[in-house]
Write an enzyme that holds these catalytic residues in place. Structure first.
Site, PDB file in Angstrom:
ATOM      1  N   CYS A 433       0.885  -1.142   0.000  1.00 29.53           N
ATOM      2  CA  CYS A 433       0.000   0.000   0.000  1.00 29.53           C
ATOM      3  C   CYS A 433       0.936   1.207   0.000  1.00 29.53           C
ATOM      4  CB  CYS A 433      -0.869   0.006   1.252  1.00 29.53           C
ATOM      5  SG  CYS A 433      -1.724   1.568   1.460  1.00 29.53           S
ATOM      6  N   CYS A 438      -1.797   5.525   5.404  1.00 26.37           N
ATOM      7  CA  CYS A 438      -2.708   4.394   5.634  1.00 26.37           C
ATOM      8  C   CYS A 438      -2.726   4.065   7.127  1.00 26.37           C
ATOM      9  CB  CYS A 438      -2.243   3.183   4.834  1.00 26.37           C
ATOM     10  SG  CYS A 438      -3.111   1.661   5.267  1.00 26.37           S
TER      11      CYS A 438
END
Ligand code: IVH
Length: 685
Positions: A433, A438
């Site tokens: 990711c 995040c």
């Protein structure tokens, strides 16, 4: 003032009664009274001894609760040394062992099957116990086999180790040396981990490692809380009979906890029957066994066969194979780690394996998953070694429905946590990711930041980090240092109070003085592990200089290659990273090398020693050191410690339970050092 006779008698009576109950409970497994009654007796004795200190005795059962922490352990020499065991893994190897001993036994006797004793191999750590006049006077760890740590205070807390031996059946020798294994029963291990989980502390990996750590704690009161147990398997001194079996009977009669399942066996056939019986049945025990130990019964023969420097010839361990079972994949999820890497995890139809129910197994990475072609709905083989997290080792593709085979698994395109796109960077195997914000990445990076070898902010476990994130009190690792200004809110968090808030703030304050290497490691820069972080600290001396270094300057540092250099540049080029570092500095986190991290010129030059310039792989569990400690010793001597074995490896240091790396070393002909040899070589430096 001496205690009245009545009280002295009562104390004696209580001790006798408590010892009797301990024996019934731990040795015979047949308690007569419920736990609370036992506790009441112990409490009464404790009070008596507290009020009349002259009633206190070294062998009193109250001594098991642990005392004041020690400064360090005294060293104890082992005479004879505490050796290891040779391992066998197959029937053929076992037959070879019997064959070898038959050749060593000459003449007619060699034709009769060899009398042996079979015992379970308890998976814990070895201990050596000295009794004098029937009283436990010293207990030591194995250490390097020749010298160990004096852990008497800790072993006293082990409830089934008698502090005084019973001479009801046999006279107790004036001096007695026995050896055995301390272990952590599985249910106790599970309970301990549940408590740690609740406290948000990192979980222990397996019972064996936990015992190894526990037995060397300096605080015996903490050891007492962990509730270890022990078995004894050898009477070393004095010789009290002609056979090992008789020795075991004596040990049991004296009240020592002899392993529960030993048996006499005649020749290899009876050993095979024992192995067959225990291969499955061992699951019903409350402790881990990783095999069976076969020992020559006759003590005369045992002396004749003798030992090598590493292991006796008269005994051998037969290791059970790692258990594998088949089950079905119900789903495949992704876990997001600190660097954003996604790890595929298989959710499984629950299956009982190696003593626990398994619902989940790791699939390592997507490349591996694709290579194995694991699909949702497939039957897979999972394996559980000593570790808690099992792994998927193979797919039973032949069990797929021919008509409606499940579709191939498609790796995720989006992060399951933040929905951001995922990517495979360069030639990496991992999917990542790439969103630095995040929540999973943030959470994991904070977890990494506080770990022991990083900023060492003790007590700030997973649960607490989640709580702080959820309450909006922190949003990245740098914001931890804003907490002092928010201490009112901190104290009001559910489950928090003045004390826990104050503790955390103290820990944070303390962490500001961590060495520069620890800080660099804590930043979680990809490819920058502890070793590289510490080299960078020594080389650049301040974080500012490191942050400003060019790729060229970076690769000039020992062990920094283009990949690490690029990652460092990338990290410091990122504005949000620079911002976080600036906030740390503003909070007062030290950004300079400590005296210990003096520039390389001043560092002790790795001189002429067996490890200088060598590449070393550590595998298995060492008794004398944690992996970290062994690594530090080696690095101090100028060795490079790497993770995998190749032709370039100079040494593999193999502790207990060494697995595939050891096999690989043997395959490639790399020199393998066992712990005893390793310590010897370290000692020569
Ligand atoms: S006999 C000279 N018997 O296994 C060594 N060892 O892998 C005699 N162990 O260090 C050892 N259960 O601590 C023996 N029933 C048992 C055992 C046992 C566990 C441990 C022991 C040893 C290690 C070797």
């Amino acid at each position: 003032m001496s205690a009245p006779r009545r009280l002295r008698q009562r104390a004696e009576e209580l001790r006798r009664e408590i010892r009797r109950h301990e024996h019934l409970y731990y040795q015979l497994g047949q308690p007569e009274v419920p736990d609370f009654e036992f506790d009441a007796l112990l409490e009464e004795l404790r009070r008596l001894e507290e009020q009349h200190s002259e009633l206190r005795a070294a062998d009193s059962p109250t001594q098991r609760v642990g005392g004041e922490p020690l400064e360090g352990f005294r060293q104890v020499a082992h005479d004879p040394p505490m050796l290891s065991l040779d391992n066998t893994y197959s029937d053929d190897e076992l037959a070879e062992w019997f064959g070898r001993l038959d050749r060593l036994r000459s003449g007619a006797a060699a034709r009769a099957p060899l009398d042996v004793v079979t015992e379970l191999k308890v998976d814990g750590v070895s201990i050596s116990l000295w009794y004098e006049a029937g009283v436990l006077v010293q207990a030591a760890t194995r250490g390097n086999g020749r010298v160990g740590d004096d852990v008497t205070e800790n072993v006293r807390t082990i409830r089934n180790v008698p502090l005084r031996l019973s001479d009801e059946e046999y006279e107790v020798p004036s001096k007695l040396l026995v050896r055995g294994e301390a272990y952590l029963p599985r249910p106790t291990f599970v309970k301990l981990n549940e408590e740690r989980k609740r406290a948000g502390e990192p979980l222990y990996v397996n019972p064996r490692n936990t015992v190894a750590g526990t037995i060397r704690l300096l605080d015996s009161a903490e050891v007492a809380r962990r509730r270890l147990l022990a078995i004894v398997y050898d009477l070393v001194e004095p010789r009290a009979a002609d056979t090992h079996a008789e020795h075991l009977e004596r040990l049991a009669a004296w009240g020592l906890p002899v392993g529960p399942a030993w048996q006499r066996a005649r020749g290899i056939d009876e050993v095979r029957a024992y192995l067959e019986r225990w291969r499955e049945k061992r699951r019903t025990l409350d402790f881990d066994t990783d095999g069976v130990v076969v020992k020559v019964d006759s003590l005369d023969l045992r002396r004749r066969f003798g030992s090598t420097s590493k292991a006796p010839r008269w005994a051998v361990a037969y290791k059970f194979e790692t258990e594998q079972v088949e089950t079905r994949v119900l789903a495949i999820h992704a876990q997001v780690g600190r660097t954003g890497a996604l790890t595929p995890v298989a959710e499984l139809e629950p299956v009982f394996v190696a003593g626990t129910t398994v619902k989940r197994a790791t699939l390592h990475n997507y490349e591996d998953l694709e290579r194995k072609d694991v699909r949702v709905g497939d039957f897979v083989v999972i394996e559980k070694g000593g570790e808690i997290i099992p792994k998927v080792v193979a797919v039973r593709a032949e069990r797929r429905s021919k008509k409606h085979p499940p579709p191939p698994f498609v790796p995720p395109e989006k992060c399951p946590v933040c929905g951001h796109a995922v990517a495979r960077l360069g030639d990496e195997v991992a999917l990542r990711c790439v969103n630095a914000g995040c929540p999973a990445v943030v959470r994991e990076s904070i977890r990494h930041f506080v770990t022991r070898n990083a900023m060492d902010i003790e007590g700030l476990g997973e649960k607490l980090i989640d709580q702080l994130l959820e309450a909006g009190l922190i949003h990245d690792y740098a914001s931890l240092f804003d907490l002092p200004a928010k201490d009112a809110a901190l104290r009001e968090l559910p489950g928090w109070g003045d004390l826990s808030a104050r503790n955390l703030l103290e820990q944070l304050e303390r962490s500001k003085q961590r060495p520069l290497g620890a800080l660099i490691f804590a930043l979680g820069i990809r490819f920058v592990g502890e070793r590289v972080a510490s080299l960078l600290a020594r080389h650049f001396q301040t974080l500012d200089v490191l942050a400003a270094a060019t790729e060229e300057e970076l690769v000039a540092v020992e062990e920094v290659g283009p990949k690490v250099a690029a990652s460092l540049r990338q990290f410091f080029a990122d504005r949000s990273n620079r911002d976080r570092v600036a906030r740390l500095a503003a909070a007062g986190v030290s950004m300079r090398a400590t005296a210990d991290e003096a520039a390389p010129e001043a560092a002790p030059a790795p001189g002429d020693n067996p490890f200088a310039g060598k590449t070393v792989v550590l595998t298995g569990t060492l008794e004398r050191f944690t992996r970290d400690e062994a690594k530090k010793h080696l690095e101090r001597l100028g060795a490079r410690v790497v993770g995998s074995v190749s032709k370039k490896t100079d040494y593999v240091v193999a502790g207990e339970e060494a697995g595939s790396k050891l096999d690989k070393a043997r395959e490639l002909g790399v020199e393998v050092l066992d712990e005893v040899r390793f310590v010897e070589l370290l000692g020569e430096v």
